[in-house]
Design an enzyme around this catalytic site. Structure first.
Site, short mmCIF file in Angstrom:
data_model
loop_
_atom_site.label_atom_id
_atom_site.label_comp_id
_atom_site.label_asym_id
_atom_site.label_seq_id
_atom_site.Cartn_x
_atom_site.Cartn_y
_atom_site.Cartn_z
N ASP A 151 7.40 64.09 6.35
CA ASP A 151 7.14 64.13 5.05
C ASP A 151 7.48 63.10 4.25
O ASP A 151 8.62 62.67 3.73
CB ASP A 151 7.57 65.54 4.54
CG ASP A 151 6.84 65.97 2.93
OD1 ASP A 151 6.74 64.92 2.15
OD2 ASP A 151 6.36 67.13 2.90
N ASP A 190 5.78 66.31 -3.84
CA ASP A 190 4.66 66.60 -3.68
C ASP A 190 3.48 66.43 -4.77
O ASP A 190 2.65 67.18 -5.06
CB ASP A 190 4.48 68.31 -3.55
CG ASP A 190 5.34 68.61 -2.54
OD1 ASP A 190 5.08 68.58 -1.11
OD2 ASP A 190 6.61 69.49 -2.75
N GLU A 216 10.46 69.84 10.61
CA GLU A 216 10.37 69.13 9.24
C GLU A 216 11.51 68.99 8.24
O GLU A 216 12.20 69.94 8.23
CB GLU A 216 9.14 69.35 8.29
CG GLU A 216 8.94 68.86 7.17
CD GLU A 216 7.97 69.31 6.25
OE1 GLU A 216 7.29 70.46 6.65
OE2 GLU A 216 7.83 68.83 5.08
N LYS A 236 14.11 67.56 5.29
CA LYS A 236 14.22 67.43 3.72
C LYS A 236 15.58 66.73 3.31
O LYS A 236 16.35 66.88 3.86
CB LYS A 236 13.54 68.66 3.07
CG LYS A 236 13.49 68.43 1.69
CD LYS A 236 12.78 69.70 1.19
CE LYS A 236 12.18 69.55 -0.32
NZ LYS A 236 11.50 70.88 -0.78
C1 RNT Z 1 8.75 71.64 1.68
C2 RNT Z 1 7.89 71.26 2.96
C3 RNT Z 1 6.90 71.98 3.48
C4 RNT Z 1 6.12 72.60 2.35
C5 RNT Z 1 4.92 73.26 3.03
C6 RNT Z 1 4.31 74.55 1.81
O1 RNT Z 1 9.54 70.72 1.10
O2 RNT Z 1 7.32 69.88 2.51
O3 RNT Z 1 6.34 71.48 4.24
O4 RNT Z 1 5.64 71.95 1.27
O5 RNT Z 1 5.09 73.97 4.40
ZN ZN Z 2 6.04 69.13 3.74
#
Ligand code: RNT
Ligand code: ZN
Length: 413
Positions: A253, A290, A220, A222
């Site tokens: 995400d 989030d 993942e 960011k």
């Molecule tokens: C953080 C990521 C990750 C977390 C979780 C807790 O920016 O999005 O996925 O939010 O793993």
């Molecule tokens: Zn995430």
């Protein structure tokens, strides 16, 4: 009302029963961390760190494994369909003992596996590379310090092993998602060496081949975090390349891109080059990535793409948000149902007519049909779906949440 709505959809070539079957067979992976503000159950678990932040102090958060499971059972009772649990490594059943991240074992998660079995659901997993003294300098898998890097490699390897065992016992492959906070507040002088080290560490993490029937690896990216505003080692380009080269799943995400950038547009591209997709359905608001998921354009467009690309079989849908300013059960239930409603709306699109209009260049019809879709009685179909699954419809959802708050959450002080 349902049979009338079904007729209306049939008249534009949409098979409602087929849509409901697909919806029922599309699980959403419930992120355990909405229940306790990403604290977990480690001995001495303290403040959330590594660029993650939860704001709010709504009463009633889960303080123990039992409370978190009780809350999850409540959430499951509010959701139509069959879902999954998405567990972070810090949520192990450590029995009050100090078990550091490089020492976690299947035994610490067996009670979760058993709980999932009792609920008839699958489990997904995440190494927790944050909120730890060995992450405090801002780097984990890309750290220049070999000792720190090895510590997190060990943690991630153990996480995969635990996930694979869960997948095996539950008869449903667990997705293990690696996210790390590594990055810098201010301008780096040498981005490249961090990225080289991250790639090397990931190679070590994934070196052991695991049966894909038990475990699926995902990575993942960011864009930035608090304290990593200028540089994030695991950027989108980094992981896009890594996942393509190594044929791991890629996690998108929804809150990890520029505010006007939508992950919906990325789905048809990345699926050409990576075998599977993991989604963290979330909602970015300014600096936060989030917020609770809504039945909004962004979520609807994500689900439209999954349906239009026929990608549901290659996509694992998870959620990622944490809001402590409202009832946490409500956050979970409202966010998950919003994702499900968005998927339903996408399944009820008149796909054949839309494609015909588009390919013939009749964009007027395409636009009209899309607007028409929004005005058709999809919410009647949603009510029917909830009724069949014996969960509250929209009008009964809040009263049930309030009852649980009064009878269970209020006693937690
Ligand atoms: C953080 C990521 C990750 C977390 C979780 C807790 O920016 O999005 O996925 O939010 O793993
Ligand atoms: Zn995430």
């Amino acid at each position: 009302m349902y049979s009338e709505a079904k007729e209306i959809y049939a008249s534009i070539g949409v098979d409602v029963e087929q849509a409901l079957t697909t919806l029922a067979h599309t699980p959403i992976s419930l992120h355990c961390w909405q229940g306790d503000d990403v604290v977990g159950f480690e001995d001495g678990a303290g403040a959330l760190g590594s660029g993650l932040a939860v704001t709010g102090n709504y009463p009633g958060k889960a303080r123990s494994l039992d409370e978190l499971r009780q809350d999850l059972e409540q959430v499951l009772s509010l959701l139509p369909g069959n879902h999954r649990l998405n567990l972070h490594a810090i949520y192990g059943d450590f029995g009050g003992k100090r078990v550091d991240r490089d020492a976690i074992e299947v035994q610490h998660f067996q009670s979760w596996i058993d709980w999932c079995k009792s609920q008839g659901i699958g489990m997904d997993f995440n190494p927790s590379c944050f909120s730890h003294t060995k992450a405090d300098a801002g780097f984990t898998l890309s750290s220049p310090d070999t000792g720190i890097r090895d510590f997190w490699i060990e943690h991630c390897q153990r996480s995969r092993a635990i996930a694979a065992e869960a997948g095996k016992q539950l008869g449903s492959s667990a997705v293990t998602n690696v996210w790390i906070p590594d990055g810098m507040k201010d301008l780096p002088a040498d981005r490249q060496s961090y990225r080289h080290r991250l790639a090397e560490s990931l190679d070590a993490v994934f070196a052991e081949k695991l049966d894909p029937a038990h475990n699926i690896d995902a990575v993942e990216s960011k864009l930035f975090g608090i304290g990593s505003e200028s540089f994030v080692v695991g950027s989108h380009e980094f992981y896009m390349g890594y996942a393509q080269k190594n044929q791991t799943a890629l996690c998108l995400d929804a809150g990890h891109f520029h505010p006007t950038e939508s992950i919906a547009d990325k789905i048809s591209s990345v699926l050409m080059y990576v075998p599977e997709l993991l989604l963290h359905v979330s909602r970015g608001v300014r600096w936060d990535s989030d917020h609770v998921v809504l039945f909004d354009d962004a979520t609807q467009q994500i689900m439209q793409e999954l349906v239009r690309c026929d990608a549901l079989d290659r996509t694992h849908i998870g959620l990622d948000f944490f809001d402590a300013s409202i009832n946490r059960i409500a956050a979970w239930a409202i966010g998950t149902r919003a994702a499900q409603k968005s998927l339903l709306l996408a399944l009820l699109e008149p796909h054949a007519a839309l494609r015909t209009a588009e390919i013939s260049g009749d964009y007027t019809t395409r636009l009209a049909l899309l607007e028409q879709s929004k005005a058709l009685p999809w919410s009647t179909i949603w009510s029917e779906f909830c009724r069949r699954h014996e969960v509250p419809g929209e009008l009964d959802l809040l009263p049930q949440i309030k009852d649980y708050e009064k009878n269970v959450l209020a006693a937690r002080t």
